[in-house]
Design a protein around this motif. Structure first.
Motif, PDB file in Angstrom:
ATOM      1  N   GLY A 271       0.856  -1.222   0.112  1.00 54.06           N
ATOM      2  CA  GLY A 271       0.018  -0.167  -0.100  1.00 54.06           C
ATOM      3  C   GLY A 271       0.990   1.428  -0.115  1.00 54.06           C
ATOM      4  N   PRO A 272       0.889   1.954  -0.940  1.00 51.09           N
ATOM      5  CA  PRO A 272       1.627   3.266  -1.284  1.00 51.09           C
ATOM      6  C   PRO A 272       1.516   4.341  -0.080  1.00 51.09           C
ATOM      7  N   PRO A 273       2.675   5.037   0.405  1.00 50.14           N
ATOM      8  CA  PRO A 273       2.348   6.282   1.025  1.00 50.14           C
ATOM      9  C   PRO A 273       2.076   7.350   0.100  1.00 50.14           C
ATOM     10  N   PRO A 274       1.394   8.470   0.641  1.00 43.82           N
ATOM     11  CA  PRO A 274       1.126   8.685   2.006  1.00 43.82           C
ATOM     12  C   PRO A 274      -0.126   7.870   2.698  1.00 43.82           C
ATOM     13  N   GLN A 275      -0.900   7.595   1.660  1.00 41.32           N
ATOM     14  CA  GLN A 275      -2.325   6.940   2.061  1.00 41.32           C
ATOM     15  C   GLN A 275      -2.179   5.808   3.208  1.00 41.32           C
ATOM     16  N   TYR A 276      -1.280   4.870   2.882  1.00 36.44           N
ATOM     17  CA  TYR A 276      -1.109   3.908   3.655  1.00 36.44           C
ATOM     18  C   TYR A 276       0.243   3.682   4.276  1.00 36.44           C
ATOM     19  N   ALA A 277       0.533   4.890   4.670  1.00 37.40           N
ATOM     20  CA  ALA A 277       1.989   5.027   5.380  1.00 37.40           C
ATOM     21  C   ALA A 277       2.027   4.026   6.598  1.00 37.40           C
ATOM     22  N   ASP A 278       0.823   4.105   7.362  1.00 44.13           N
ATOM     23  CA  ASP A 278       1.118   3.170   8.426  1.00 44.13           C
ATOM     24  C   ASP A 278       1.360   1.894   8.275  1.00 44.13           C
ATOM     25  N   ARG A 279       1.226   1.327   7.173  1.00 41.17           N
ATOM     26  CA  ARG A 279       1.390  -0.069   7.007  1.00 41.17           C
ATOM     27  C   ARG A 279       2.356  -0.626   5.937  1.00 41.17           C
ATOM     28  N   TYR A 280       2.792   0.695   4.945  1.00 45.12           N
ATOM     29  CA  TYR A 280       3.564   0.178   4.055  1.00 45.12           C
ATOM     30  C   TYR A 280       4.890  -0.484   4.504  1.00 45.12           C
ATOM     31  N   THR A 281       5.268  -1.275   3.610  1.00 46.15           N
ATOM     32  CA  THR A 281       6.651  -2.106   3.886  1.00 46.15           C
ATOM     33  C   THR A 281       7.489  -1.902   2.512  1.00 46.15           C
ATOM     34  N   PRO A 282       8.686  -1.221   2.344  1.00 47.71           N
ATOM     35  CA  PRO A 282       9.177  -1.642   1.143  1.00 47.71           C
ATOM     36  C   PRO A 282       9.653  -2.750   1.051  1.00 47.71           C
ATOM     37  N   VAL A 283       9.978  -3.317  -0.218  1.00 46.36           N
ATOM     38  CA  VAL A 283      10.443  -4.626  -0.274  1.00 46.36           C
ATOM     39  C   VAL A 283      11.524  -5.162   0.176  1.00 46.36           C
ATOM     40  N   PRO A 284      12.545  -4.486   0.418  1.00 49.90           N
ATOM     41  CA  PRO A 284      13.533  -4.881   1.265  1.00 49.90           C
ATOM     42  C   PRO A 284      13.304  -5.279   2.796  1.00 49.90           C
ATOM     43  N   ASP A 285      12.608  -4.651   3.228  1.00 53.97           N
ATOM     44  CA  ASP A 285      12.064  -4.763   4.799  1.00 53.97           C
ATOM     45  C   ASP A 285      11.042  -5.799   4.747  1.00 53.97           C
ATOM     46  N   TYR A 286      10.095  -6.093   3.757  1.00 49.20           N
ATOM     47  CA  TYR A 286       9.279  -7.133   3.629  1.00 49.20           C
ATOM     48  C   TYR A 286      10.165  -8.386   3.551  1.00 49.20           C
ATOM     49  N   LYS A 287      11.007  -8.218   2.960  1.00 48.86           N
ATOM     50  CA  LYS A 287      12.126  -9.602   2.824  1.00 48.86           C
ATOM     51  C   LYS A 287      12.685 -10.005   4.284  1.00 48.86           C
ATOM     52  N   VAL A 288      13.205  -9.025   4.777  1.00 50.29           N
ATOM     53  CA  VAL A 288      13.610  -8.949   6.205  1.00 50.29           C
ATOM     54  C   VAL A 288      12.805  -9.782   7.100  1.00 50.29           C
ATOM     55  N   ASN A 289      11.403  -9.178   6.850  1.00 52.06           N
ATOM     56  CA  ASN A 289      10.198  -9.807   7.848  1.00 52.06           C
ATOM     57  C   ASN A 289       9.961 -11.156   7.710  1.00 52.06           C
ATOM     58  N   LEU A 290       9.808 -11.442   6.197  1.00 52.32           N
ATOM     59  CA  LEU A 290       9.601 -12.998   5.901  1.00 52.32           C
ATOM     60  C   LEU A 290      10.772 -13.834   6.302  1.00 52.32           C
ATOM     61  N   ILE A 291      12.075 -13.465   6.408  1.00 58.21           N
ATOM     62  CA  ILE A 291      13.036 -14.207   6.873  1.00 58.21           C
ATOM     63  C   ILE A 291      12.817 -14.501   8.465  1.00 58.21           C
ATOM     64  N   LYS A 292      12.642 -13.190   9.222  1.00 58.03           N
ATOM     65  CA  LYS A 292      12.434 -13.588  10.685  1.00 58.03           C
ATOM     66  C   LYS A 292      11.427 -14.551  10.850  1.00 58.03           C
ATOM     67  N   PHE A 293      10.075 -14.681  10.066  1.00 61.36           N
ATOM     68  CA  PHE A 293       9.027 -15.616  10.326  1.00 61.36           C
ATOM     69  C   PHE A 293       9.735 -16.983  10.069  1.00 61.36           C
ATOM     70  N   ILE A 294      10.462 -17.057   9.019  1.00 61.21           N
ATOM     71  CA  ILE A 294      11.227 -18.364   8.590  1.00 61.21           C
ATOM     72  C   ILE A 294      12.077 -18.849   9.718  1.00 61.21           C
ATOM     73  N   THR A 295      13.011 -18.157   9.917  1.00 63.23           N
ATOM     74  CA  THR A 295      14.217 -18.422  10.882  1.00 63.23           C
ATOM     75  C   THR A 295      13.638 -18.691  12.293  1.00 63.23           C
ATOM     76  N   GLU A 296      12.592 -18.027  12.721  1.00 66.80           N
ATOM     77  CA  GLU A 296      12.063 -18.221  14.168  1.00 66.80           C
ATOM     78  C   GLU A 296      11.216 -19.286  14.189  1.00 66.80           C
ATOM     79  N   THR A 297      10.604 -19.748  13.003  1.00 65.36           N
ATOM     80  CA  THR A 297       9.665 -20.903  12.875  1.00 65.36           C
ATOM     81  C   THR A 297      10.700 -22.195  12.849  1.00 65.36           C
TER      82      THR A 297
END
Length: 263
Positions: free
Chosen positions: A106-132
């Motif tokens: 969801g692009p900012p500024p309308q969805y700035a509260d949840r927008y996650t750039p692709v690099p950060d999105y990947k980091v977050n997916l990695i967190k879910f994977i490694t901690e699982t």
């Protein structure tokens, strides 16, 4: 007199405690994601996340715990502390099905509260994977289910390109199964066509349903039928990729080993 009262109370408390304890041989499947996957109340019907019908296709050895929440991106799911309780509860042999992207993109500024750039999105997916995996549980990545969006020539358009690509890149790097719900759902919309594909979504005229007296025209969220079709895509991919969880999908009988909700 006290002893006679104490024993029944102790038995009752033990029964209650056991009723909330997961049997040792039971597999728990956590669903984490957004509004296309999450649970909805009867007041919101006919809207359904695909995780709702998905839960009814397994035998009694599987428990589905749908933790997906509407409007959440990977970033807000973590920021609201929705992931940590899951990570703390995981045990060996459990599964985590991960489907985000709709709100991350969801692009900012309308969805700035949840927008996650692709690099950060990947980091977050990695967190879910490694901690699982740290708990000897099994992560499965799912690309964000496609929106219903056709061009002027009636061709279903790709709506999540960079985020779907990111899922595949992380899946390949970390050797995680990937279910391409984005592509397969879009191909299904194309098969149905511009008009018939509306039957999957929250496309309601005014007064068509008492929960939506003003109607609703929504090409992102599914009705019960659409959610079931998306769930079936995921189930078929579990089978096609020979993921062991698929061994617990019911075969279509009314025998006692079938989850009562699936009858």
């Amino acid at each position: 007199m006290k002893n006679r009262l104490y024993k029944p109370v102790l038995i009752f408390c033990t029964i209650i405690l056991l009723s909330f304890t997961q049997p040792a041989d039971q597999i728990k499947v956590y669903l984490i994601g957004d509004s296309t996957m999450c649970l909805y109340t009867a007041r919101q019907f006919p809207i359904n996340g695909w995780g709702m019908p998905f839960a009814n296709y397994f035998d009694k050895s599987v428990v589905i715990d749908n933790r997906a929440r509407g409007g959440r991106s990977t970033r807000t799911f973590l920021a609201e502390n929705r992931w940590q309780p899951i990570a703390d509860s995981l045990k060996a042999g459990d599964y985590v099905l991960i489907q985000f992207g709709h709100n991350d993109e969801g692009p900012p500024p309308q969805y700035a509260d949840r927008y996650t750039p692709v690099p950060d999105y990947k980091v977050n997916l990695i967190k879910f994977i490694t901690e699982t995996r740290a708990k000897n549980a099994i992560p499965i990545l799912i690309t964000p289910v496609s929106r219903r969006n056709f061009d002027k020539d009636g061709k279903a358009k790709e709506t999540h390109i960079p985020y779907t690509r990111a899922v595949f890149e992380i899946g390949e790097e970390y050797k995680v199964p990937v279910i391409d719900l984005d592509k397969i759902s879009r191909e299904y919309y194309q098969q149905l066509g511009v008009v018939r594909s509306k039957l999957l979504f929250m496309e309601l005229d005014s007064a068509e349903h008492p929960n939506y007296p003003l109607g609703r025209h929504d090409n992102t969220h599914f009705n019960e039928y659409g959610a079931r079709k998306m769930a079936q895509i995921v189930l078929n991919e579990l089978k096609a990729q020979h993921i062991p969880l698929a061994d617990h999908i019911v075969v279509g009988t009314n025998k006692s080993n079938v989850n009562p909700q699936a009858k």
